[in-house]
Write an enzyme that holds these catalytic residues in place. Sequence first.
Site: not given
Ligand code: 13P
Length: 287
Positions: A84-85, A178, A209, A231
């Site tokens: 991720d990222h 977040g 999300g 997340n």
């Molecule tokens: P959140 O932490 O807002 O659920 O986002 C998760 C996310 O986009 C991980 O790349």
Amino acid sequence: MLVNATNMLLKARDGHYGVAQFNINNLEWTKSVLLQCEEMKSPVILGVSEGAGKYMCGFKTVAAMVKAMDESLGITVPVALHLDHGTYEGAKACIEAGFTSIMFDGSHYSIEENIAKTKELVELAHDKGLSIEAEVGSIGGVEDGVVGAGEIADPEECAKITDLGIDFLAAGIGNIHGVYPENWKGLDFEALERIHQATHNIPLVLHGGTGIPDEMIHKAITLGVSKININTECQLVFAAATRAYIEAGKDQQGKGFDPRKLLAPGAEAIRAKCAEKIQLFGSENKA
Ligand code: 13P
């Protein structure tokens, strides 16, 4: 068996539902996500940030743990292990470590540099059968200490990145990582529509999300979103359940807490959260 995320996302796009990316941070989270997805027969993407990778002793350790757990638990649903990222270096390290999917987040580079680096990584990833996600227009909020401004991606830039042969695209549409602030304006659906039109129906990814109202999630899916990242919501329920357990004083008469029991309520809370999201995104029985 772990698979890349290409087919599951093409199926989601064509079937008009979303596949969840749940980020993992430790063994308990991973086990909870896998068990719940298996129970609901949902495909899933396990997201690993670079910070979470470091915490879990490096990408090789994560890949070994996830592969072994997938096998030991007898998981039959498609599972992708996804960076991720990722940075440019992190993406290369995950290709070597046995991940099945990577995200290269070049959104903070100039578009030219983002294109050059994404292009190189597309080749490396596809050579080894991995899927690759790229990003245009940084997602707002804080993730692993990196603050993004929450940009709206430019459709032409999205098209240029898509044409490099990536498998799915994260485009900023006012979403942030977040918890959303009270004055958040919501997702920019006009921007999403323009991006969707410009990118030849590539599966789109909705980051951040956590806290997006259900109706907006459903609308985003109708406009090409096939992957939704969660997340913070898992972190919040895990922390709340663990805190409640400690506050209830369920220790062993002053001898401390049994670590397995201590982490069990949090693990259960993550399973419940996964179930809620699988239902919301419509991926139940889509494995
Ligand atoms: P959140 O932490 O807002 O659920 O986002 C998760 C996310 O986009 C991980 O790349």
